[in-house]
Design an enzyme around this catalytic site. Structure first.
Site: not given
Length: 381
Positions: A2, A155
């Site tokens: 993340c 992402e």
């Protein structure tokens, strides 16, 4: 992993989106009168209602949370923690919560000097190494668990061999109620379902004794649902039971808390544009689906009047120059094919003849020229 999130709500909206139910038990042994029993019954009924977490922004050396479409490490974002970290007066069998803005990227407790220059990448904490890590082992054993809040995290697809700047970017978020679109605030007629990630936090003090709260997001190997995009993913808490078990460090053991960290099953995603690649880009186009972001132009960057004036002058000059070039090319095309007659150069012998052609004079003119030449000769003597 993340490395970037999206959180555009203001503090009051975040508080509303983080309301939770309590399961507080009420002791009836001290109820001596019917009036007390009635009050106790009323308290018990209201105890099952939703509560709002308290907002605690007093830390972090004056740094405050700023909502953003592109949250990056070292930014300040709110996280949920147990009230027991700040008060010992929490009685009963329910878990109360508090919202605390913290810096993303845990500051090592041993670091001295500027907190921004510890040189470590601490925005993510690998679950496999957490218990053996000098940095994360202590906060975990002390129960310093937190829940990181966001509307979604970004992402990049790393499973394909492409340049980093050309990797496809996605926004991963939780399913919403019917009619709510995560990237369209006009559809948020009620609280949205925030994405909640398990994390650890710690407290660091500078030389003056000022405190900074900072956190890391826990990650592990991706599940089969997510590994086509990236080989790692954050530990997402999908329901209230998981959130309670992760935050309640007094009643839930470390081993039990670790068991709550399971691969998410309900997450969804869509592709966004590569505008999000630059952490300085905070445009509202960052979280839009790629087809919508490409249709809408980015807002013009703010600049001073001098620069705009210079650009306008330069544009006019370029247009004028282009117009002159077009006119010249037009004239050249009209003359194309015609033979150009260059003036013939006069020979010196021909020029001399024009000066000595006395044959063209009459006899009287020849006599005048001779007399004139004789007079000049006399004067020269």
């Amino acid at each position: 992993m993340c490395g970037r999130t999206c959180l555009t709500l203001d503090p009051n909206q975040i508080i509303c989106a983080c309301k939770y139910k309590t399961t507080k038990s009420v002791d009836k042994t001290n109820c001596k009168t019917k009036e007390q029993e009635a009050n106790t019954k009323q308290i018990k009924e209201t105890d099952s209602s939703y509560l709002s977490p308290e907002w605690r922004p007093e830390f972090n050396c004056g740094r405050k949370f700023i909502s953003s479409y592109n949250v990056a490490p070292t930014d300040i974002t709110p996280v949920l923690v147990s009230t027991d970290h700040f008060s010992e007066d929490n009685n009963g069998d329910y878990q109360s919560r508090v919202l605390v803005p913290m810096m993303w990227g845990m500051i090592p407790f041993w670091h001295k000097g500027d907190y921004r220059k510890h040189g470590l990448s601490t925005n993510n904490c690998r679950l496999e190494h957490m218990l053996s890590s000098k940095l994360y082992r202590g906060p975990f054993r002390r129960g310093q668990r937190c829940v990181v809040l966001c509307e979604g995290f970004y992402e990049w697809q790393t499973t394909k061999t492409t340049k980093p700047s050309e990797r496809a970017a996605f926004l991963i978020h939780m399913p919403q109620k019917e009619g709510i679109i995560i990237y369209d605030k006009t559809t948020w007629i009620e609280n949205i379902n925030l994405l909640k990630m398990a994390g650890l936090f710690d407290v660091w003090e500078d030389d003056n004794g000022d405190k900074i709260y900072s956190y890391s997001v826990i990650t592990f190997e991706s599940s089969s649902k997510f590994n086509w995009m990236h080989h790692r993913m954050p530990a997402i808490l999908e329901n209230e039971q998981q959130i309670n078990d992760w935050l309640d460090f007094k009643r839930v053991t470390d081993e039990q808390a670790l068991n709550t960290l399971q691969p998410a099953k309900e997450i969804i995603w869509y592709q966004v544009s590569n505008l999000v690649n630059n952490s300085r880009n905070k445009s509202d186009q960052c979280n839009k689906p790629i087809d919508l972001a490409q249709k809408q132009k980015l807002p013009a960057p703010s600049s001073n009047k001098t620069l705009l004036s210079w650009l306008n002058v330069r544009k006019r000059r370029e247009d004028c120059l282009a117009s002159e070039n077009e006119e010249k090319e037009s004239n050249d095309s009209e003359d194309e094919g015609k033979e150009i007659q260059m003036p013939k150069r006069q020979k010196f012998s021909d020029y001399k003849k024009t000066l000595t052609k006395v044959d063209l004079f009459t006899d009287d003119e020849k006599k005048d020229v001779c007399d004139e030449n004789s007079a000049k000769a006399e004067n020269n003597k």
